[in-house]
Design an enzyme around this catalytic site. Structure first.
Site, mmCIF file in Angstrom:
data_model
loop_
_atom_site.group_PDB
_atom_site.id
_atom_site.type_symbol
_atom_site.label_atom_id
_atom_site.label_comp_id
_atom_site.label_asym_id
_atom_site.label_seq_id
_atom_site.Cartn_x
_atom_site.Cartn_y
_atom_site.Cartn_z
ATOM 1 C CG HIS A 122 -1.869 -1.161 1.254
ATOM 2 N ND1 HIS A 122 -1.545 -2.330 1.909
ATOM 3 C CD2 HIS A 122 -3.069 -1.369 0.672
ATOM 4 C CE1 HIS A 122 -2.539 -3.193 1.758
ATOM 5 N NE2 HIS A 122 -3.465 -2.647 1.013
ATOM 6 N N GLY A 168 -5.164 11.416 9.893
ATOM 7 C CA GLY A 168 -6.094 10.517 9.211
ATOM 8 C C GLY A 168 -6.296 10.914 7.759
ATOM 9 N NE ARG A 215 -5.952 19.351 8.918
ATOM 10 C CZ ARG A 215 -6.875 19.457 9.865
ATOM 11 N NH1 ARG A 215 -6.920 18.574 10.829
ATOM 12 N NH2 ARG A 215 -7.708 20.462 9.862
ATOM 13 N NE ARG A 275 -5.786 0.305 -1.853
ATOM 14 C CZ ARG A 275 -6.862 -0.462 -1.845
ATOM 15 N NH1 ARG A 275 -7.973 -0.032 -1.304
ATOM 16 N NH2 ARG A 275 -6.827 -1.660 -2.360
ATOM 17 N NE ARG A 279 -5.633 8.745 15.681
ATOM 18 C CZ ARG A 279 -6.448 9.510 14.944
ATOM 19 N NH1 ARG A 279 -6.063 9.921 13.748
ATOM 20 N NH2 ARG A 279 -7.634 9.859 15.385
ATOM 21 N N GLY A 307 -4.723 13.668 15.309
ATOM 22 C CA GLY A 307 -6.095 13.499 14.843
ATOM 23 C C GLY A 307 -7.086 14.306 15.639
ATOM 24 C CB SER A 308 -10.339 15.408 15.240
ATOM 25 O OG SER A 308 -10.967 14.502 14.372
ATOM 26 C CD GLU A 351 -8.456 7.286 18.273
ATOM 27 O OE1 GLU A 351 -8.892 6.134 18.544
ATOM 28 O OE2 GLU A 351 -7.416 7.469 17.643
ATOM 29 C CG MET A 352 -13.380 6.348 14.725
ATOM 30 S SD MET A 352 -14.466 6.558 13.309
ATOM 31 C CE MET A 352 -14.967 4.869 13.045
ATOM 32 C CD GLU A 353 -8.571 6.789 13.149
ATOM 33 O OE1 GLU A 353 -8.615 7.481 14.182
ATOM 34 O OE2 GLU A 353 -9.402 6.888 12.238
ATOM 35 C CB SER A 409 -13.214 17.842 16.218
ATOM 36 O OG SER A 409 -13.689 16.521 16.344
ATOM 37 C CG ASP A 410 -17.137 15.752 17.951
ATOM 38 O OD1 ASP A 410 -16.184 15.546 17.172
ATOM 39 O OD2 ASP A 410 -17.690 14.848 18.591
ATOM 40 N NE ARG A 432 -13.779 20.561 12.363
ATOM 41 C CZ ARG A 432 -14.026 19.260 12.504
ATOM 42 N NH1 ARG A 432 -13.095 18.377 12.254
ATOM 43 N NH2 ARG A 432 -15.201 18.852 12.888
HETATM 44 N N1 HPA Z 1 -16.490 9.618 17.158
HETATM 45 C C1 HPA Z 1 -15.479 8.984 16.563
HETATM 46 N N2 HPA Z 1 -14.426 9.600 16.079
HETATM 47 C C2 HPA Z 1 -14.375 10.933 16.196
HETATM 48 C C3 HPA Z 1 -15.382 11.654 16.800
HETATM 49 C C4 HPA Z 1 -16.487 10.955 17.303
HETATM 50 O O1 HPA Z 1 -17.436 11.551 17.852
HETATM 51 N N3 HPA Z 1 -15.047 12.955 16.744
HETATM 52 C C5 HPA Z 1 -13.865 13.032 16.120
HETATM 53 N N4 HPA Z 1 -13.439 11.802 15.794
#
Ligand code: HPA
Length: 234
Positions: A4, A20, A24, A43, A87, A89-90, A179-181, A203-204, A217
Protein backbone atom coordinates in the site's frame (compact mmCIF):
# COMPACT_ATOMS: atom_id res chain seq x y z
CA UNK A 1 7.40 -0.74 -2.47
CA UNK A 2 5.05 -2.42 -0.03
CA UNK A 3 1.49 -3.36 -0.95
CA UNK A 4 0.00 0.00 0.00
CA UNK A 5 2.99 2.37 0.05
CA UNK A 6 4.78 3.16 -3.20
CA UNK A 7 8.15 4.07 -1.70
CA UNK A 8 11.67 2.65 -1.82
CA UNK A 9 13.64 1.72 1.31
CA UNK A 10 15.22 4.93 2.59
CA UNK A 11 12.45 7.15 1.22
CA UNK A 12 10.69 7.29 4.60
CA UNK A 13 12.13 8.76 7.80
CA UNK A 14 12.43 6.80 11.05
CA UNK A 15 9.76 9.07 12.51
CA UNK A 16 6.38 9.53 10.86
CA UNK A 17 3.46 11.81 11.69
CA UNK A 18 0.12 10.23 10.82
CA UNK A 19 -2.96 12.40 10.25
CA UNK A 20 -6.09 10.52 9.21
CA UNK A 21 -6.76 12.76 6.23
CA UNK A 22 -4.19 12.48 3.40
CA UNK A 23 -4.79 16.14 2.53
CA UNK A 24 -3.73 17.00 6.07
CA UNK A 25 -0.49 15.15 5.30
CA UNK A 26 -0.05 17.44 2.28
CA UNK A 27 -0.86 20.50 4.40
CA UNK A 28 1.77 19.52 6.98
CA UNK A 29 4.38 18.85 4.30
CA UNK A 30 3.61 22.16 2.52
CA UNK A 31 3.59 24.28 5.68
CA UNK A 32 6.10 22.74 8.07
CA UNK A 33 8.65 20.70 6.12
CA UNK A 34 11.52 21.69 3.83
CA UNK A 35 12.98 19.81 0.86
CA UNK A 36 9.76 17.81 0.57
CA UNK A 37 9.43 14.72 -1.64
CA UNK A 38 6.07 12.97 -2.11
CA UNK A 39 6.77 9.23 -1.84
CA UNK A 40 3.24 7.84 -1.95
CA UNK A 41 0.04 8.32 -3.87
CA UNK A 42 -1.27 4.74 -3.85
CA UNK A 43 -5.05 4.99 -3.20
CA UNK A 44 -4.55 8.73 -2.79
CA UNK A 45 -3.08 8.06 0.68
CA UNK A 46 -0.44 10.76 0.37
CA UNK A 47 2.95 10.38 2.05
CA UNK A 48 5.80 12.90 2.14
CA UNK A 49 9.33 13.10 3.47
CA UNK A 50 11.14 16.35 4.23
CA UNK A 51 13.08 18.02 6.99
CA UNK A 52 11.93 19.88 10.10
CA UNK A 53 14.62 21.98 11.80
CA UNK A 54 17.15 19.85 9.92
CA UNK A 55 15.70 16.49 11.01
CA UNK A 56 14.36 14.03 8.45
CA UNK A 57 10.69 13.44 9.06
CA UNK A 58 7.81 11.87 7.13
CA UNK A 59 4.09 12.43 7.18
CA UNK A 60 1.73 9.70 6.04
CA UNK A 61 -2.07 9.72 5.83
CA UNK A 62 -3.54 6.83 7.79
CA UNK A 63 -7.14 6.86 6.56
CA UNK A 64 -10.02 6.39 8.96
CA UNK A 65 -10.48 3.45 11.28
CA UNK A 66 -8.54 0.59 12.78
CA UNK A 67 -8.07 -1.54 9.62
CA UNK A 68 -6.73 1.41 7.63
CA UNK A 69 -4.20 2.72 10.17
CA UNK A 70 -3.30 -0.92 10.90
CA UNK A 71 -2.18 -1.44 7.31
CA UNK A 72 -0.06 1.72 7.15
CA UNK A 73 1.51 1.30 10.59
CA UNK A 74 2.42 -2.33 9.83
CA UNK A 75 4.01 -1.53 6.47
CA UNK A 76 5.82 1.58 7.73
CA UNK A 77 7.46 -0.40 10.52
CA UNK A 78 8.14 -3.72 8.80
CA UNK A 79 9.04 -2.53 5.27
CA UNK A 80 10.47 0.94 5.88
CA UNK A 81 12.08 0.64 9.33
CA UNK A 82 9.95 3.37 10.91
CA UNK A 83 10.59 3.49 14.68
CA UNK A 84 8.37 6.34 15.94
CA UNK A 85 4.77 6.89 14.84
CA UNK A 86 2.82 9.91 16.04
CA UNK A 87 -0.86 10.10 15.15
CA UNK A 88 -2.33 13.60 14.97
CA UNK A 89 -6.10 13.50 14.84
CA UNK A 90 -9.41 14.65 16.19
CA UNK A 91 -11.72 13.21 18.81
CA UNK A 92 -15.08 13.63 20.46
CA UNK A 93 -14.96 14.50 24.16
CA UNK A 94 -16.86 12.28 26.59
CA UNK A 95 -16.15 14.38 29.68
CA UNK A 96 -17.82 17.66 30.65
CA UNK A 97 -14.51 19.28 31.60
CA UNK A 98 -12.91 18.50 28.21
CA UNK A 99 -14.07 21.01 25.62
CA UNK A 100 -13.68 21.54 21.87
CA UNK A 101 -10.14 22.88 21.14
CA UNK A 102 -8.62 21.02 24.10
CA UNK A 103 -5.81 18.55 23.46
CA UNK A 104 -6.01 14.91 24.54
CA UNK A 105 -2.91 12.69 24.72
CA UNK A 106 -3.82 9.01 24.66
CA UNK A 107 -2.05 7.11 27.45
CA UNK A 108 -4.02 4.01 26.46
CA UNK A 109 -6.77 3.03 24.05
CA UNK A 110 -9.81 0.97 24.96
CA UNK A 111 -11.84 -0.35 22.07
CA UNK A 112 -15.15 -1.85 20.97
CA UNK A 113 -13.29 -3.47 18.06
CA UNK A 114 -12.39 -7.17 17.98
CA UNK A 115 -8.93 -6.24 16.60
CA UNK A 116 -7.06 -7.25 19.75
CA UNK A 117 -9.42 -9.98 20.90
CA UNK A 118 -8.78 -11.72 17.56
CA UNK A 119 -5.05 -11.33 18.05
CA UNK A 120 -5.00 -12.49 21.68
CA UNK A 121 -7.49 -15.35 21.52
CA UNK A 122 -10.36 -13.48 23.19
CA UNK A 123 -8.18 -11.95 25.90
CA UNK A 124 -7.82 -8.22 26.51
CA UNK A 125 -4.52 -6.59 25.59
CA UNK A 126 -4.05 -3.00 26.86
CA UNK A 127 -2.51 -0.87 24.09
CA UNK A 128 -0.42 1.90 25.65
CA UNK A 129 1.53 4.95 24.49
CA UNK A 130 5.30 5.22 24.49
CA UNK A 131 6.16 6.81 27.83
CA UNK A 132 9.08 8.79 26.42
CA UNK A 133 6.94 10.22 23.59
CA UNK A 134 4.04 11.18 25.85
CA UNK A 135 6.41 12.73 28.38
CA UNK A 136 8.08 14.78 25.66
CA UNK A 137 4.70 15.84 24.21
CA UNK A 138 3.65 17.07 27.65
CA UNK A 139 6.85 19.07 27.97
CA UNK A 140 6.26 20.66 24.55
CA UNK A 141 2.65 21.48 25.45
CA UNK A 142 3.79 23.09 28.68
CA UNK A 143 6.27 25.28 26.78
CA UNK A 144 3.29 26.60 24.79
CA UNK A 145 1.25 27.22 27.93
CA UNK A 146 -1.17 24.44 26.96
CA UNK A 147 -2.50 21.93 29.48
CA UNK A 148 -3.39 18.70 27.67
CA UNK A 149 -5.59 15.96 29.09
CA UNK A 150 -3.71 12.65 29.42
CA UNK A 151 -5.67 9.43 29.80
CA UNK A 152 -7.54 6.51 28.37
CA UNK A 153 -9.42 7.01 25.09
CA UNK A 154 -11.83 4.84 23.12
CA UNK A 155 -10.99 3.65 19.60
CA UNK A 156 -14.40 2.91 18.18
CA UNK A 157 -15.25 0.84 15.12
CA UNK A 158 -18.36 2.88 14.38
CA UNK A 159 -18.65 6.63 13.89
CA UNK A 160 -22.41 6.25 13.50
CA UNK A 161 -23.53 3.77 16.15
CA UNK A 162 -27.07 2.69 16.95
CA UNK A 163 -27.31 3.23 20.71
CA UNK A 164 -26.80 6.98 21.20
CA UNK A 165 -25.98 6.53 24.92
CA UNK A 166 -23.36 3.79 24.55
CA UNK A 167 -20.48 6.23 25.13
CA UNK A 168 -21.75 6.99 28.65
CA UNK A 169 -20.51 3.66 30.03
CA UNK A 170 -16.98 4.42 28.79
CA UNK A 171 -17.23 7.95 30.18
CA UNK A 172 -18.27 6.59 33.59
CA UNK A 173 -15.06 4.56 33.63
CA UNK A 174 -12.99 7.68 32.98
CA UNK A 175 -12.43 7.39 29.24
CA UNK A 176 -11.71 10.90 27.99
CA UNK A 177 -12.64 10.89 24.32
CA UNK A 178 -13.48 8.80 21.27
CA UNK A 179 -11.64 8.40 17.96
CA UNK A 180 -11.18 5.44 15.63
CA UNK A 181 -7.52 4.41 15.24
CA UNK A 182 -5.25 4.38 18.26
CA UNK A 183 -5.81 0.87 19.59
CA UNK A 184 -4.36 -0.54 16.35
CA UNK A 185 -1.50 1.95 16.21
CA UNK A 186 -0.32 1.15 19.75
CA UNK A 187 -0.71 -2.60 19.36
CA UNK A 188 1.20 -2.77 16.09
CA UNK A 189 3.96 -0.52 17.41
CA UNK A 190 4.28 -2.85 20.41
CA UNK A 191 4.35 -5.93 18.16
CA UNK A 192 7.50 -4.64 16.48
CA UNK A 193 9.03 -2.82 19.46
CA UNK A 194 8.45 0.61 17.92
CA UNK A 195 7.21 3.72 19.75
CA UNK A 196 3.81 5.29 19.20
CA UNK A 197 1.77 8.21 20.47
CA UNK A 198 -1.62 9.70 19.62
CA UNK A 199 -2.25 13.42 20.06
CA UNK A 200 -5.82 14.58 19.50
CA UNK A 201 -7.66 17.86 19.21
CA UNK A 202 -11.19 17.77 20.56
CA UNK A 203 -13.38 18.58 17.54
CA UNK A 204 -16.75 17.93 19.18
CA UNK A 205 -18.34 17.12 22.51
CA UNK A 206 -20.61 14.14 22.99
CA UNK A 207 -21.63 15.75 26.30
CA UNK A 208 -22.87 19.09 24.93
CA UNK A 209 -23.14 18.50 21.18
CA UNK A 210 -20.83 21.48 20.55
CA UNK A 211 -18.60 21.31 17.43
CA UNK A 212 -15.55 23.27 16.32
CA UNK A 213 -15.90 25.64 13.40
CA UNK A 214 -13.49 25.02 10.53
CA UNK A 215 -11.53 28.16 11.53
CA UNK A 216 -11.15 26.88 15.09
CA UNK A 217 -10.09 23.49 13.77
CA UNK A 218 -7.28 25.12 11.84
CA UNK A 219 -5.98 27.10 14.83
CA UNK A 220 -5.97 24.19 17.25
CA UNK A 221 -4.49 22.00 14.56
CA UNK A 222 -1.47 24.32 14.49
CA UNK A 223 -0.77 23.80 18.22
CA UNK A 224 -1.15 20.03 17.88
CA UNK A 225 1.15 19.91 14.85
CA UNK A 226 3.88 21.94 16.49
CA UNK A 227 3.78 19.74 19.59
CA UNK A 228 3.90 16.62 17.39
CA UNK A 229 6.81 17.92 15.30
CA UNK A 230 8.87 18.92 18.34
CA UNK A 231 8.14 15.54 19.94
CA UNK A 232 9.10 13.78 16.72
CA UNK A 233 12.57 15.32 16.55
CA UNK A 234 13.34 14.85 20.25
N1 HPA B 1 -16.49 9.62 17.16
C1 HPA B 1 -15.48 8.98 16.56
N2 HPA B 1 -14.43 9.60 16.08
C2 HPA B 1 -14.38 10.93 16.20
C3 HPA B 1 -15.38 11.65 16.80
C4 HPA B 1 -16.49 10.96 17.30
O1 HPA B 1 -17.44 11.55 17.85
N3 HPA B 1 -15.05 12.96 16.74
C5 HPA B 1 -13.86 13.03 16.12
N4 HPA B 1 -13.44 11.80 15.79
Amino acid sequence: MSIHIGAKPGDIAEVVLMPGDPLRAKFIADNYLEDVVQYNNVRGMLGYTGTYKGHKISVQGSGMGIPSIGIYAHELITEFNVRKLIRVGSCGSMQPHIKPRDLVFAMSASTDSSFNQNRFGGKDYSPAASFSLIKKANEEAEKKGITPFNGNILSSDAFYGDDQDEWKKWAKYGVLAVEMETTALYTIAAQFNAQALTILTVSDSLVTGEELSSEDRQNTFTDMMEIALETAIS
